[in-house]
Design an enzyme around this catalytic site. Sequence first.
Site, short mmCIF file in Angstrom:
data_model
loop_
_atom_site.label_atom_id
_atom_site.label_comp_id
_atom_site.label_asym_id
_atom_site.label_seq_id
_atom_site.Cartn_x
_atom_site.Cartn_y
_atom_site.Cartn_z
CE LYS A 1 3.86 -1.18 19.16
NZ LYS A 1 2.68 -0.46 18.72
CE LYS B 1 1.01 -7.22 17.83
NZ LYS B 1 0.07 -6.13 17.96
CE LYS C 1 -2.34 -0.91 12.37
NZ LYS C 1 -2.08 -0.85 13.81
N1 AQP Z 1 -1.69 -10.04 15.25
C1 AQP Z 1 -2.85 -9.71 15.81
N2 AQP Z 1 -3.76 -10.64 16.12
C2 AQP Z 1 -4.95 -10.32 16.70
N3 AQP Z 1 -5.28 -9.03 16.98
C3 AQP Z 1 -4.40 -8.07 16.68
N4 AQP Z 1 -4.44 -6.73 16.81
C4 AQP Z 1 -3.29 -6.21 16.34
N5 AQP Z 1 -2.49 -7.17 15.88
C5 AQP Z 1 -3.15 -8.35 16.07
C6 AQP Z 1 -5.56 -6.02 17.40
O1 AQP Z 1 -5.87 -4.95 16.53
C7 AQP Z 1 -6.32 -3.85 17.32
C8 AQP Z 1 -5.60 -2.61 16.91
O2 AQP Z 1 -4.25 -2.69 17.24
P1 AQP Z 1 -3.39 -1.36 17.17
O3 AQP Z 1 -3.26 -0.91 15.80
O4 AQP Z 1 -3.93 -0.35 18.09
O5 AQP Z 1 -2.00 -1.73 17.76
P2 AQP Z 1 -1.20 -3.04 17.78
O6 AQP Z 1 -1.89 -4.05 18.62
O7 AQP Z 1 0.18 -2.66 18.22
O8 AQP Z 1 -1.27 -3.49 16.27
P3 AQP Z 1 -0.11 -3.65 15.24
O9 AQP Z 1 -0.68 -4.10 13.96
O10 AQP Z 1 0.95 -4.54 15.84
O11 AQP Z 1 0.41 -2.18 15.08
P4 AQP Z 1 1.87 -1.62 15.24
O12 AQP Z 1 2.72 -2.44 14.31
O13 AQP Z 1 1.81 -0.18 14.86
O14 AQP Z 1 2.25 -1.83 16.67
C9 AQP Z 1 -6.13 -4.23 18.79
O15 AQP Z 1 -7.36 -4.67 19.31
C10 AQP Z 1 -5.15 -5.36 18.71
O16 AQP Z 1 -5.31 -6.25 19.80
#
Ligand code: AQP
Length: 350
Positions: A127, A210, A213
């Site tokens: 990040k 991955k 969002k």
């Molecule tokens: N691509 C994914 N596949 C499976 N699980 C996922 N999670 C996120 N992306 C995937 C799971 O969702 C939960 C919440 O995640 P988060 O919002 O706390 O942060 P993150 O993992 O960083 O998710 P994003 O969507 O990628 O958010 P941003 O873009 O803001 O960083 C967790 O249990 C995560 O494992």
Amino acid sequence: MAEAAQNTADPAAAFTPRVFSGIQPSGGLTLGNYLGAIKRFVEMQGGAYETIYCMVDLHAITVWQDPATLARNTRELCAGFIASGIDPEQSILFNQSQVPEHAQLAWIFNTIARMGWLNRMTQFKDKAGKNRENASVGLFAYPALMAADILVYHATHVPVGEDQKQHLELTRDIAAKFNHDYGVDFFPITEPVIEGAATRVMSLRDGSKKMSKSDPSDMSRINMTDDADAIAQKIRKARTDPEALPSEIAGLEGRAEARNLVNIYAALSDQDVEQALREVGGKQFSEFKPLLAELAVAKLAPISGEMARLMEDTAEIDRILKRGAERARSIAAPILKDTYEIVGLVGAGS
Ligand code: AQP
């Protein structure tokens, strides 16, 4: 002192079976969040565990968030939890910033976690990117707050996607070091629960990344609020290869994009990957993609419709979050108080 653990073979065994997990309101919910996290949260509800689910807004602000958008995303995330099947009576559902004990315990954990441990966190490296000097201190310290989110409830189990595994290991290290340094068995050694066919949903545009969002490309992800046309179009345009789908898992080796779409199909249809391949093995993508799109729309459209309905009454969402925060505090406050006492902070016992 609240629920001190006994020395047993399973370090989490002496604690109330309790699940905690959170999602950042850092954008709209994706299919990755749904399959990797929320769907699993729903499955754990009403079983052997007390379940606590949180919109981790303090985590979201470790990268810039427009304030009005953050508030909207927090409420929409709450709507997403409920529309997916989280019952705010059965589970405790709230946003992190309404329970100040998270941030208070995080400070204690900032003194427990070592710089070297945090330096190894791949999420920070991903990040922060090349410009690490310009990343917020909060982004660096994120895993200590995450440990506090979990341990302020003495949570024994944490359902997460694969990407959070390293942070969960750090949570265990923090609990163990705290217990060791203060000579107590106070914090449980939490178990990660990383299960299902879609623990790591990948970008539709790049099978090595991955689904996220915050990916700049909207075509890389399926948002929980996408309509049927958008879902179908994104799946139609998803990157694939020219081969037909194999009938055995081994045939997905080296085919990240194919593997991803099959994983999504399996998770959405509540099958394991082997079962899914028995059904779709041998099909060309031109045949498989419409099937997947149809399945995704059938599963997601009722959720997005319900989210939209819930978002018409944000006052009710705010009431749910406030009530959830009160219930969460009733667990967190005594655990924080005991932590302060263990550390020797005067006045904590009064
Ligand atoms: N691509 C994914 N596949 C499976 N699980 C996922 N999670 C996120 N992306 C995937 C799971 O969702 C939960 C919440 O995640 P988060 O919002 O706390 O942060 P993150 O993992 O960083 O998710 P994003 O969507 O990628 O958010 P941003 O873009 O803001 O960083 C967790 O249990 C995560 O494992």
